[in-house]
Design a protein around this motif. Structure first.
Motif, mmCIF file in Angstrom:
data_model
loop_
_atom_site.group_PDB
_atom_site.id
_atom_site.type_symbol
_atom_site.label_atom_id
_atom_site.label_comp_id
_atom_site.label_asym_id
_atom_site.label_seq_id
_atom_site.Cartn_x
_atom_site.Cartn_y
_atom_site.Cartn_z
ATOM 1 N N UNK A 64 -46.457 55.117 -6.304
ATOM 2 C CA UNK A 64 -46.559 53.741 -6.808
ATOM 3 C C UNK A 64 -46.778 52.761 -5.660
ATOM 4 N N UNK A 65 -46.064 52.970 -4.577
ATOM 5 C CA UNK A 65 -46.216 52.090 -3.415
ATOM 6 C C UNK A 65 -47.583 52.264 -2.758
ATOM 7 N N UNK A 66 -48.037 53.505 -2.654
ATOM 8 C CA UNK A 66 -49.332 53.769 -2.024
ATOM 9 C C UNK A 66 -50.481 53.169 -2.825
ATOM 10 N N UNK A 67 -50.359 53.180 -4.142
ATOM 11 C CA UNK A 67 -51.424 52.642 -4.995
ATOM 12 C C UNK A 67 -51.561 51.131 -4.857
ATOM 13 N N UNK A 68 -50.532 50.478 -4.347
ATOM 14 C CA UNK A 68 -50.636 49.035 -4.103
ATOM 15 C C UNK A 68 -51.340 48.731 -2.785
ATOM 16 N N UNK A 69 -51.460 49.737 -1.924
ATOM 17 C CA UNK A 69 -52.027 49.525 -0.587
ATOM 18 C C UNK A 69 -53.404 50.160 -0.409
ATOM 19 N N UNK A 70 -53.763 51.083 -1.302
ATOM 20 C CA UNK A 70 -55.048 51.787 -1.178
ATOM 21 C C UNK A 70 -55.822 51.687 -2.488
ATOM 22 N N UNK A 71 -57.151 51.662 -2.355
ATOM 23 C CA UNK A 71 -58.016 51.599 -3.530
ATOM 24 C C UNK A 71 -58.113 52.948 -4.230
ATOM 25 N N UNK A 72 -58.065 54.027 -3.447
ATOM 26 C CA UNK A 72 -58.168 55.377 -4.005
ATOM 27 C C UNK A 72 -57.105 56.255 -3.354
ATOM 28 N N UNK A 73 -56.389 57.019 -4.163
ATOM 29 C CA UNK A 73 -55.401 57.975 -3.653
ATOM 30 C C UNK A 73 -55.710 59.340 -4.264
ATOM 31 N N UNK A 74 -56.046 60.300 -3.409
ATOM 32 C CA UNK A 74 -56.358 61.670 -3.832
ATOM 33 C C UNK A 74 -55.251 62.587 -3.320
ATOM 34 N N UNK A 75 -54.742 63.458 -4.177
ATOM 35 C CA UNK A 75 -53.597 64.296 -3.832
ATOM 36 C C UNK A 75 -53.983 65.765 -3.926
ATOM 37 N N UNK A 76 -53.843 66.482 -2.820
ATOM 38 C CA UNK A 76 -54.068 67.927 -2.791
ATOM 39 C C UNK A 76 -52.775 68.629 -3.177
ATOM 40 N N UNK A 77 -52.865 69.686 -3.966
ATOM 41 C CA UNK A 77 -51.672 70.361 -4.486
ATOM 42 C C UNK A 77 -51.780 71.874 -4.291
ATOM 43 N N UNK A 78 -50.661 72.607 -4.399
ATOM 44 C CA UNK A 78 -50.730 74.075 -4.327
ATOM 45 C C UNK A 78 -51.390 74.652 -5.567
ATOM 46 N N UNK A 79 -51.943 75.837 -5.438
ATOM 47 C CA UNK A 79 -52.534 76.528 -6.584
ATOM 48 C C UNK A 79 -51.457 76.851 -7.616
ATOM 49 N N UNK A 86 -53.835 51.498 -12.528
ATOM 50 C CA UNK A 86 -54.426 52.338 -11.491
ATOM 51 C C UNK A 86 -53.565 53.581 -11.278
ATOM 52 N N UNK A 87 -54.223 54.736 -11.179
ATOM 53 C CA UNK A 87 -53.509 56.002 -11.028
ATOM 54 C C UNK A 87 -54.068 56.791 -9.855
ATOM 55 N N UNK A 88 -53.239 57.668 -9.326
ATOM 56 C CA UNK A 88 -53.702 58.597 -8.296
ATOM 57 C C UNK A 88 -54.371 59.788 -8.965
ATOM 58 N N UNK A 89 -55.178 60.521 -8.200
ATOM 59 C CA UNK A 89 -55.880 61.696 -8.718
ATOM 60 C C UNK A 89 -55.334 62.946 -8.054
ATOM 61 N N UNK A 90 -54.752 63.835 -8.846
ATOM 62 C CA UNK A 90 -54.271 65.118 -8.338
ATOM 63 C C UNK A 90 -55.357 66.168 -8.538
ATOM 64 N N UNK A 91 -55.675 66.895 -7.494
ATOM 65 C CA UNK A 91 -56.654 67.981 -7.590
ATOM 66 C C UNK A 91 -55.876 69.289 -7.666
ATOM 67 N N UNK A 92 -56.069 70.023 -8.763
ATOM 68 C CA UNK A 92 -55.302 71.244 -9.012
ATOM 69 C C UNK A 92 -56.263 72.409 -9.198
ATOM 70 N N UNK A 93 -55.745 73.621 -9.050
ATOM 71 C CA UNK A 93 -56.565 74.818 -9.261
ATOM 72 C C UNK A 93 -55.672 75.957 -9.709
ATOM 73 N N UNK A 94 -56.226 76.920 -10.423
ATOM 74 C CA UNK A 94 -55.394 78.039 -10.891
ATOM 75 C C UNK A 94 -55.011 79.011 -9.786
ATOM 76 N N UNK A 95 -55.924 79.257 -8.826
ATOM 77 C CA UNK A 95 -55.690 80.306 -7.834
ATOM 78 C C UNK A 95 -55.932 79.805 -6.414
#
Length: 251
Positions: free
Chosen positions: A183-198, A79-88
């Motif tokens: 890694x710890x959060x993925x053991x406690x949640x079914x889905x982990x979505x991560x917002x990131x800087x452009x 199981x992996x987290x999902x990082x949402x990225x963007x160019x700008x």
């Protein structure tokens, strides 16, 4: 005529009343008029039958099919987290993250959205949660009360805000603490979505995606340049982050 339509026609109920009743009957979150004023960006919550909400559900289905452990024969079962990225900046990445997280929570699984945009955090404002402490404090080694906030009115959805914006965002994300935390959060949640800087601000998004394992790129229609998208995909591939796809934002 359906019961709800009859109630509206006779003046016994408003359209908002009927939508709230349907939400309770079929067990999904609905914000209504009050939430639309405080969190207007949450289209999936405020307008669950709109074209935008349906688009997010379609994207949700594609993401789960491509990234959920064991969803494709031969795919890894980690199981992996999902990082949402963007160019700008201004591509709508935070808007996308928030609505995707709501749609995942509506499936019934515990969903956490992490604000890893240590340069310009916005998720606490979108969801209306306290942001006095959060991710930056955890990564700096300060532990106190729980920094994960439940989102009011949305079952199964939680937010980890940034807290205080630090002067060294990239160093905090690149340190070992962020990977251990995920890694710890993925053991406690079914889905982990991560917002990131452009990506225009530096390597933060690519570093976060490397820690998460999976990245989804969001770009704005008629504004994103092909070269910037190609460079972002190349940088993600260089750190072995699986690119789940690219979403063109028209909002």
């Amino acid at each position: 005529m359906k019961f709800g339509e009859a109630a509206i026609a006779l003046g016994f109920a408003s359209p908002d009343d009927v939508l709230h009743a349907l939400a309770q009957q079929f067990n999904y979150s609905y914000g209504g008029a009050a939430t639309e004023k405080t969190s207007p960006e949450l289209a999936v919550l405020n307008q669950p039958f709109s074209q935008q909400a349906e688009a997010f559900r379609a994207i949700r289905a594609q993401i789960l099919l491509r990234t959920q452990p064991g969803s494709v024969e031969g795919a890894p079962r980690i199981k992996k987290a999902l990082a949402v990225v963007s160019p700008n900046t201004g591509d709508g990445k935070t808007y996308f993250c928030a609505n995707l997280a709501v749609s995942l929570a509506q499936l019934g699984g515990r969903t956490l959205i992490v604000d890893a945009d240590l340069r310009g955090p916005r998720l606490h404002g979108v969801f209306g949660v306290d942001a006095k402490s959060g991710l930056s404090g955890l990564l700096a080694g300060r532990r106190g009360d729980s920094v994960i906030r439940a989102v009011p009115g949305v079952a199964n959805l939680f937010v980890l805000p940034v807290g205080i914006s630090p002067p060294n965002p990239l160093e905090l994300l690149q340190g070992p603490a962020f990977g251990l935390l995920l890694h710890e959060l993925l053991t406690k949640f079914d889905h982990v979505v991560v917002d990131t800087p452009a990506a225009q601000y530096g390597a933060d998004g690519v570093v976060a995606a490397a820690r998460c394992g999976v990245a989804l790129i969001v770009a704005r229609k008629d504004q994103a340049r092909l070269q910037a998208l190609q460079e972002l995909v190349q940088n993600l591939s260089a750190v072995n982050a699986q690119v789940a796809g690219v979403v063109m934002n028209e909002f």
